[in-house]
Design a protein around this motif. Structure first.
Motif, PDB file in Angstrom:
ATOM      1  N   UNK A  75       0.862  -1.190   0.000  1.00  0.00           N
ATOM      2  CA  UNK A  75       0.000   0.000   0.000  1.00  0.00           C
ATOM      3  C   UNK A  75       0.892   1.232   0.000  1.00  0.00           C
ATOM      4  N   UNK A  76       0.287   2.396   0.210  1.00  0.00           N
ATOM      5  CA  UNK A  76       1.090   3.615   0.263  1.00  0.00           C
ATOM      6  C   UNK A  76       1.420   3.949   1.716  1.00  0.00           C
ATOM      7  N   UNK A  77       2.350   4.895   1.875  1.00  0.00           N
ATOM      8  CA  UNK A  77       2.695   5.325   3.235  1.00  0.00           C
ATOM      9  C   UNK A  77       2.990   6.816   3.258  1.00  0.00           C
ATOM     10  N   UNK A  78       2.826   7.410   4.454  1.00  0.00           N
ATOM     11  CA  UNK A  78       3.134   8.828   4.659  1.00  0.00           C
ATOM     12  C   UNK A  78       3.981   8.935   5.928  1.00  0.00           C
ATOM     13  N   UNK A  79       4.645  10.071   6.141  1.00  0.00           N
ATOM     14  CA  UNK A  79       5.463  10.196   7.360  1.00  0.00           C
ATOM     15  C   UNK A  79       4.651  10.017   8.641  1.00  0.00           C
ATOM     16  N   UNK A  80       3.341  10.313   8.578  1.00  0.00           N
ATOM     17  CA  UNK A  80       2.556  10.296   9.816  1.00  0.00           C
ATOM     18  C   UNK A  80       1.911   8.966  10.134  1.00  0.00           C
ATOM     19  N   UNK A  81       2.190   7.936   9.328  1.00  0.00           N
ATOM     20  CA  UNK A  81       1.431   6.696   9.497  1.00  0.00           C
ATOM     21  C   UNK A  81       2.047   5.762  10.539  1.00  0.00           C
ATOM     22  N   UNK A  82       3.240   6.129  11.042  1.00  0.00           N
ATOM     23  CA  UNK A  82       3.952   5.275  12.002  1.00  0.00           C
ATOM     24  C   UNK A  82       3.119   4.785  13.178  1.00  0.00           C
ATOM     25  N   UNK A  83       2.446   5.699  13.909  1.00  0.00           N
ATOM     26  CA  UNK A  83       1.673   5.243  15.063  1.00  0.00           C
ATOM     27  C   UNK A  83       0.650   4.169  14.718  1.00  0.00           C
ATOM     28  N   UNK A  84       0.047   4.265  13.520  1.00  0.00           N
ATOM     29  CA  UNK A  84      -0.920   3.240  13.132  1.00  0.00           C
ATOM     30  C   UNK A  84      -0.227   1.885  13.021  1.00  0.00           C
ATOM     31  N   UNK A  85       1.022   1.907  12.524  1.00  0.00           N
ATOM     32  CA  UNK A  85       1.771   0.649  12.412  1.00  0.00           C
ATOM     33  C   UNK A  85       2.134   0.103  13.788  1.00  0.00           C
TER      34      UNK A  85
ATOM     35  N   UNK B 199       3.019  -1.556  27.474  1.00  0.00           N
ATOM     36  CA  UNK B 199       1.818  -2.017  26.795  1.00  0.00           C
ATOM     37  C   UNK B 199       0.595  -1.268  27.300  1.00  0.00           C
ATOM     38  N   UNK B 200       0.645  -0.816  28.538  1.00  0.00           N
ATOM     39  CA  UNK B 200      -0.419   0.041  29.047  1.00  0.00           C
ATOM     40  C   UNK B 200      -0.460   1.320  28.210  1.00  0.00           C
ATOM     41  N   UNK B 201       0.718   1.870  27.949  1.00  0.00           N
ATOM     42  CA  UNK B 201       0.799   3.114  27.177  1.00  0.00           C
ATOM     43  C   UNK B 201       0.144   2.942  25.817  1.00  0.00           C
ATOM     44  N   UNK B 202       0.503   1.875  25.115  1.00  0.00           N
ATOM     45  CA  UNK B 202      -0.075   1.680  23.785  1.00  0.00           C
ATOM     46  C   UNK B 202      -1.569   1.384  23.902  1.00  0.00           C
ATOM     47  N   UNK B 203      -1.942   0.646  24.941  1.00  0.00           N
ATOM     48  CA  UNK B 203      -3.355   0.320  25.148  1.00  0.00           C
ATOM     49  C   UNK B 203      -4.210   1.567  25.297  1.00  0.00           C
ATOM     50  N   UNK B 204      -3.720   2.545  26.066  1.00  0.00           N
ATOM     51  CA  UNK B 204      -4.493   3.780  26.227  1.00  0.00           C
ATOM     52  C   UNK B 204      -4.594   4.505  24.891  1.00  0.00           C
ATOM     53  N   UNK B 205      -3.538   4.425  24.121  1.00  0.00           N
ATOM     54  CA  UNK B 205      -3.521   5.057  22.792  1.00  0.00           C
ATOM     55  C   UNK B 205      -4.600   4.418  21.901  1.00  0.00           C
ATOM     56  N   UNK B 206      -4.637   3.082  21.937  1.00  0.00           N
ATOM     57  CA  UNK B 206      -5.639   2.367  21.141  1.00  0.00           C
ATOM     58  C   UNK B 206      -7.047   2.776  21.566  1.00  0.00           C
TER      59      UNK B 206
ATOM     60  N   UNK C  96      -1.473  -4.847  18.519  1.00  0.00           N
ATOM     61  CA  UNK C  96      -2.608  -5.769  18.447  1.00  0.00           C
ATOM     62  C   UNK C  96      -2.108  -7.191  18.262  1.00  0.00           C
ATOM     63  N   UNK C  97      -1.119  -7.331  17.377  1.00  0.00           N
ATOM     64  CA  UNK C  97      -0.606  -8.669  17.113  1.00  0.00           C
ATOM     65  C   UNK C  97       0.046  -9.264  18.363  1.00  0.00           C
ATOM     66  N   UNK C  98       0.794  -8.438  19.110  1.00  0.00           N
ATOM     67  CA  UNK C  98       1.437  -8.935  20.325  1.00  0.00           C
ATOM     68  C   UNK C  98       0.394  -9.348  21.344  1.00  0.00           C
ATOM     69  N   UNK C  99      -0.629  -8.509  21.491  1.00  0.00           N
ATOM     70  CA  UNK C  99      -1.675  -8.825  22.462  1.00  0.00           C
ATOM     71  C   UNK C  99      -2.373 -10.129  22.083  1.00  0.00           C
ATOM     72  N   UNK C 100      -2.727 -10.242  20.790  1.00  0.00           N
ATOM     73  CA  UNK C 100      -3.376 -11.475  20.337  1.00  0.00           C
ATOM     74  C   UNK C 100      -2.466 -12.660  20.598  1.00  0.00           C
ATOM     75  N   UNK C 101      -1.189 -12.518  20.176  1.00  0.00           N
ATOM     76  CA  UNK C 101      -0.238 -13.601  20.373  1.00  0.00           C
ATOM     77  C   UNK C 101      -0.047 -13.866  21.849  1.00  0.00           C
ATOM     78  N   UNK C 102       0.070 -12.765  22.607  1.00  0.00           N
ATOM     79  CA  UNK C 102       0.337 -12.864  24.036  1.00  0.00           C
ATOM     80  C   UNK C 102      -0.799 -13.530  24.786  1.00  0.00           C
ATOM     81  N   UNK C 103      -2.001 -13.328  24.306  1.00  0.00           N
ATOM     82  CA  UNK C 103      -3.128 -13.935  24.992  1.00  0.00           C
ATOM     83  C   UNK C 103      -3.315 -15.386  24.567  1.00  0.00           C
ATOM     84  N   UNK C 104      -2.401 -15.857  23.740  1.00  0.00           N
ATOM     85  CA  UNK C 104      -2.394 -17.275  23.411  1.00  0.00           C
ATOM     86  C   UNK C 104      -3.408 -17.653  22.358  1.00  0.00           C
ATOM     87  N   UNK C 105      -4.004 -16.659  21.737  1.00  0.00           N
ATOM     88  CA  UNK C 105      -4.969 -16.995  20.710  1.00  0.00           C
ATOM     89  C   UNK C 105      -4.244 -17.461  19.451  1.00  0.00           C
TER      90      UNK C 105
END
Lengths: 233, 265, 345
Positions: B212-222, C122-129, B228-237
Motif C-alpha cells: 500500500x502507500x505510506x506517509x510520514x505520519x502513518x507510524x503510530x498506526x503501524x 503495553x499500558x501506554x499503547x493500550x491507552x492510545x488504542x 494488536x498482534x502482540x496482544x493477540x499472540x500474548x493472549x495465546x490466541x
C-alpha cells in the motif's frame, strides 16, 4: 605478588556505606574464607571484587594490576568469576545451556562441560531440564559449575550453604574440594563458621563493614572468632 | 469462492503483522523496553528504501540488501548511545524517550519528504498471481511476504535457541546482572537486539510500502498494528491468520519465566 | 536519656511563603479580564489549560506510574460532551463545562477495566488504542457530524465578552483546581500509596496497600480533569472535529511539558508549561522543525536529566514550593532536626 589485593575499599549503595576501609590480600592457590554475620558486608565485598559494585576510593588489584575501572564482564575474561548470592541461575535456560552461557567469556583452561559434569555428576541427568525446576542444591551445583566454565583463576562463592539441607551442603563441599584441590584460588563467604574453618587456609572476619580479625583458622581461638562475629568484647 | 480468497489474503497479510509483532516482542523480551517509535522506525525504513531506489534505480526488494544493514546500524547506535541510558530506574524513561523519538522521526520525515503519500514499485511481482484452479488465485507478492515472514521468525527462533549469541540474549533477558558475571556485555546485547528488531520492522515497512502507500505520519498506526498482534499472540490466541505466528509463544514463555527470576532475586 | 517524639510535618518556611505568593498570583489572575486586553486573556487561557492538562498527566505518570498516551481521548470526550450538553440538551455552556468531566470519568471506568490489565509500555499503547477507538466511534456517528464535525452553535452565539470572560475564569479554575486536587490527593493517604507505588509496586502490594484502587483514583481523576479542560479549550475553539479533538498531539504536549519541567513534582509541570508556552509563541511558525526541537529536548532531558528542570533545582537547592513529602522531625532531643525525608522526585 599476590593474586588479589584490596586496599581501602569503601563500597556502598547510594547513601548507605557497607564497607569501611577494607584491605585484604588473597594468595594464589589458597582458599580464603570470609566470615561475618548478616549485613556485615560479605556480599558487598565479593561484588566489589567481581565488578558489580564500585568503591568510590581505594584499589582492587588482580595479579598486581588495578582493575577497579573494569566492568564485571571484563573481569570475567581476566579470570574472576563470582557465584552470586541466591545462585541466580538463568531460569528459562536448560542446565546445559546455563553451562554453555557460563563459557561465554571463557579463558583457556582445564574446565569444560565434561569436567564440570564430572565434578557435579548430579547435573548430567538434569542436562535438558529447565533451571527453574531445579532444587536449591541442584541450582547451587549448577551455579558453581557455570562459574567454573569460564576457567577462573579466582573463584568467588557467596554463601554455598544458604538455605540448603546439611546432606546437600556436605556433597557440595566435597565437590568444592575437587575444585580447590586443582589449585584454584577460592574466596568463600559463609555464615556457617564450622564449615569454613574446616576448608579455609586463612579467614577474615567482617563486622559492620570492617575487617576485625584475620588469620589461619588453627591460630584463632573460638573466643576470638565469636567476639569478631558478634561484636562482643 | 470469494470467502476462500479473503481467508487466503488474510493469512498472507498475517505474515506482516507477525513481523511487526516479532520486532516489538524481541526488544521487550530482551530488555523490557516498549518502543513507542517502533512504527515510525518502520516507516523510516520504507523511506530509506524509497531514497535508495531513487538513487540506484533498482527494485525495492533488491535495495533491502542495503536498507537492512543500515537500519541495523541505526538501531544498534540508537540503543547504545541513547536508550541504554534510560534503562536504569523506572520504566517510564524509555517510554518517554521513544515517544520523543517518534515525534522527531515523524516530523523529520515530514520535512524531508512532505506529507504526500508514497509507494514502492516492485514491478511485475506486485500484480502477478498464481492460479490455484476453481477461480482461486494467490498473488505472488502476498505469498512472498508470508514466506519471508515465516523465514524471519524461524531464523530468529533458531538464532535464539541454537547459537552462542542467542543464548546470551536469553540469559541477559533472564537476569542481566548474572549475565554480566558470565562475561556478557548487556549493553552490547541490548544494542544488537534493537538492531535486529529494527531490521525486522524495516523489512515489514518495506513490504507494507510495496503493498500500500505510506506517509510520514502513518507510524503510530503501524505501532498499533504490532501491538494488536502482540496482544493477540500474548493472549495465546491462535486463530485464523495468527496461526503463522504461533512462535509468539516464546516471548511470552520467556517473559513469564524471567518475571519469576526477578521475584526470587 | 531524653525522651524523643517524632512528629510528621509537610510544610517548610519556603512552602509557606510559596503559598502566600500563589494566593496573591491567583487573586491577580482573577482580575485579568477586567483590565487586560482580550488578546491577553486569550493567551492566558491556553497557558492555563496547558498547566491543567500537564498536572493531570503528571498525576498519572509521575505519581501513579501510569504512562498514558491516550489522554487525548478524554479531551475529545470533553469537547464532544460539551456540544451534546449545550446544543442537544440546551444546558448553559458554563454549567455544562464541569458536567463534561463526569462524562469523561464515567467512560474512564470501563476503559480502566481494559487497560489496567496491561503493564508498563503495553499500558501506554493500550491507552492510545482506546483513544483511537473513541475517535473512530465519534467519527462514525452521523449525528455528531462524522469526520467533518460540528460547530458548537449555542456557544458561538454568545456575546463575545461573556464567552471570553467565562472561558478565562473556567480555564483559571481548571489550572488552580488541577494543582489543588493533585496537591490534596498527594497529601491524603491515597497520595502516600501512589508515591509508594511509583517507587516499588510489588513491595507496596505486599504491605496491603490497595494498589489497584489508588491507581484507579488517579486514572479517573485525570480523565475528569482532561475532560473538563478539553471542554474549556473548545469553548474557545468552537469547532469540534474527530481528528484534531482526539489528536495524539494533546498528549504529546502534556508529555513535553511534564518531562521538561520535571516529572513527579507539582512545580515541574507549571515551570514546564511556562517554558513550553514560550517556545510555542516564539517558534511554532516553524512547524515541523519546532516539533523536532521539542522532541530532541524531551529526549535529551529524559535520557540525561531525568528529573527535568525542576528536579535539577530540587537536587541542587532542596527547594520544595508545594511539599507533598512527609518530613519526620525529632523533638525532645537536644538537637531537633530532620531525621528522615521521604524521597521526592
Amino acid at each position: 605478588m599476590s593474586l588479589l589485593e584490596l586496599e581501602g575499599i569503601n563500597t556502598g549503595y547510594g547513601d548507605f556505606q557497607a564497607l569501611f576501609d577494607v584491605s585484604l590480600v588473597v594468595e594464589e592457590g589458597e582458599t580464603f574464607g570470609v566470615l561475618g554475620a548478616n549485613g556485615a558486608g560479605k556480599s558487598t565485598l565479593l561484588k566489589t571484587v567481581a565488578g558489580l559494585l564500585r568503591s568510590p576510593s581505594g584499589q582492587v588489584r588482580f595479579e598486581g594490576k588495578p582493575i577497579e575501572h573494569l566492568p564485571a564482564q571484563k573481569r570475567v575474561t581476566l579470570g574472576i568469576s563470582l557465584v552470586p548470592e541466591g545462585r541466580r541461575v538463568f531460569p528459562s535456560l536448560t542446565v546445559h545451556e546455563n553451562l554453555q552461557v557460563g563459557a561465554h567469556g571463557r579463558r583457556r583452561g582445564p574446565w569444560d562441560l565434561d569436567r564440570v559434569y564430572d565434578v557435579f555428576p548430579l547435573l548430567v541427568k538434569l542436562k535438558s531440564k529447565q533451571a527453574s525446576y531445579l532444587s536449591g542444591g541442584e541450582q547451587q551445583a549448577l551455579a558453581i559449575g557455570r562459574a567454573l566454565m569460564s576457567n577462573p583463576r579466582l573463584l568467588l562463592i557467596d554463601e554455598v550453604s544458604l538455605g540448603l539441607a546439611p546432606v546437600v551442603i556436605r556433597d557440595l563441599y566435597e565437590a568444592l574440594g575437587e575444585v580447590t584441590g586443582s589449585g584454584m584460588t577460592v574466596v568463600l563467604v559463609e555464615q556457617d563458621i564450622r564449615q569454613i574453618m574446616e576448608v579455609a587456609d586463612r579467614v577474615s572476619c567482617l563486622l559492620e563493614g570492617r575487617v576485625v580479625l584475620e588469620g589461619p583458622p588453627r591460630e584463632l581461638t573460638r573466643g576470638q572468632i565469636t567476639a569478631a562475629y558478634f561484636g562482643v568484647r | 469462492m470469494t470467502w476462500v480468497n479473503v481467508v487466503i489474503q488474510g493469512v498472507l497479510l498475517g505474515g506482516l503483522y507477525a513481523l511487526y509483532a516479532t520486532g516489538l516482542s524481541l526488544v521487550f523480551g530482551v530488555m523490557r523496553l516498549v518502543n513507542l517509535a517502533h512504527g515510525d522506525l518502520s516507516i523510516m525504513g520504507a523511506f530509506a528504501c524509497l531514497v535508495l531506489v531513487g538513487i540506484l534505480d533498482v527494485n525495492p526488494l533488491l535495495s533491502l540488501v542495503l536498507v537492512l544493514p543500515m537500519i541495523f546500524v541505526v538501531g544498534y547506535l540508537l540503543q547504545r548511545l541513547m536508550l541504554n541510558f534510560t534503562l536504569k530506574g523506572d520504566d517510564m524513561r524509555p517510554l518517554l524517550a521513544t515517544f520523543g523519538l517518534s515525534v522527531i522521526i515523524q516530523n523529520g520525515l515530514l520535512v524531508g519528504f512532505s506529507a504526500d503519500s508514497r509507494g514502492l514499485d516492485a514491478g511485475w511481482i506486485e500484480n502477478a498471481s498464481l492460479s490455484l484452479g476453481g477461480g482461486l488465485a494467490v498473488g505472488w507478492f502476498p505469498l512472498l511476504t508470508l514466506v519471508v515472514a515465516i523465514l524471519v521468525i524461524v531464523l530468529l527462533n533458531s538464532f535464539l535457541t541454537r547459537t552462542r549469541l542467542g543464548r546470551a540474549f536469553r540469559a541477559t533477558s533472564d537476569d542481566q546482572e548474572a549475565a554480566r558475571l558470565m562475561g556478557i556485555d548487556n549493553r552490547h546485547i541490548y544494542a544488537l537486539a534493537m538492531g535486529i528488531a529494527l531490521g525486522i520492522v524495516a523489512l515489514a515497512g518495506v513490504f507494507m510500502g510495496i503493498r500500500t502507500t505510506f506517509t510520514p505520519g502513518i507510524g503510530p498506526a503501524r505501532l498499533i498494528f504490532a501491538f494488536e498482534a502482540v496482544i493477540m499472540g500474548g493472549l495465546g490466541s491462535s486463530w485464523g491468520p495468527w496461526r503463522v505466528a504461533s512462535h509468539w509463544a516464546w516471548p511470552r514463555r520467556w517473559a513469564s519465566s524471567s518475571r519469576r527470576a526477578g521475584e526470587s532475586s | 536519656m531524653v525522651s524523643r517524639q517524632i512528629t510528621v510535618h509537610h510544610s517548610t518556611a519556603t512552602s509557606r511563603v510559596a503559598l502566600a505568593v500563589s494566593a496573591v498570583v491567583v487573586a491577580i489572575l482573577i482580575t485579568v479580564p477586567f483590565w487586560a486586553e482580550q488578546r491577553t486573556s486569550r493567551t492566558l487561557v491556553s497557558l492555563l489549560t496547558l498547566i491543567a492538562l500537564a498536572q493531570m498527566w503528571n498525576l498519572l505518570a509521575g505519581y501513579a506510574g501510569l504512562v498514558s498516551v491516550g489522554q487525548q481521548g478524554y479531551i475529545g470526550i470533553g469537547a464532544y460532551s460539551l456540544w451534546l450538553l449545550t446544543d442537544v440538551f440546551g444546558v448553559s455552556p458554563f454549567l455544562a463545562v464541569p458536567m463534561t468531566g463526569f462524562f469523561a470519568a464515567a467512560i474512564s471506568l470501563p476503559t480502566a477495566g481494559l487497560v489496567f490489565r496491561l503493564k508498563g509500555g503495553y499500558f501506554a499503547i493500550g491507552t492510545w488504542v482506546m483513544a483511537e477507538l473513541f475517535r473512530l466511534a465519534v467519527a462514525n456517528i452521523p449525528q455528531t457530524g462524522g469526520g467533518s464535525g460540528k460547530t458548537i452553535t449555542s456557544v458561538a452565539q454568545m456575546a463575545v465578552t461573556t464567552r471570553m470572560r467565562g472561558t478565562y475564569w473556567l480555564a483559571l479554575a481548571c489550572a488552580v483546581g488541577a494543582i489543588v486536587v493533585v496537591y490534596a490527593l498527594l497529601r491524603a493517604r491515597v497520595g502516600l500509596a501512589l508515591t509508594a507505588i511509583r517507587d516499588n509496586e510489588p513491595a507496596v502490594e505486599s504491605l496491603g496497600v490497595h494498589v489497584f484502587r489508588a491507581k484507579l483514583w488517579a486514572y479517573v481523576v485525570a480523565a475528569f480533569g482532561c475532560g473538563v479542560t478539553g471542554s474549556v479549550i473548545y469553548l474557545n475553539l468552537l469547532r469540534i472535529q474527530p481528528d484534531p479533538s482526539f489528536s495524539i498531539q494533546w498528549t504529546a504536549i502534556m508529555i513535553f511539558i511534564v518531562v521538561i519541567g520535571g516529572v513527579g513534582t507539582i512545580e515541574g509541570p507549571i515551570l514546564g508549561a511556562l517554558i513550553f508556552f514560550a517556545l510555542q509563541e516564539t517558534l511554532s511558525q516553524h512547524g515541523s522543525w519546532y516539533l523536532i526541537l521539542l522532541g530532541v529536548l524531551a529526549v535529551i532531558i529524559t535520557v540525561w536529566f531525568p528529573g527535568g528542570l525542576w528536579g535539577t533545582v530540587v537536587r541542587r537547592w532542596h527547594i520544595h514550593l508545594f511539599p507533598v513529602q512527609r518530613r519526620l522531625l525529632l523533638t525532645g532531643s537536644e538537637e531537633a532536626g530532620v531525621v528522615a525525608e521521604s524521597q521526592d522526585a
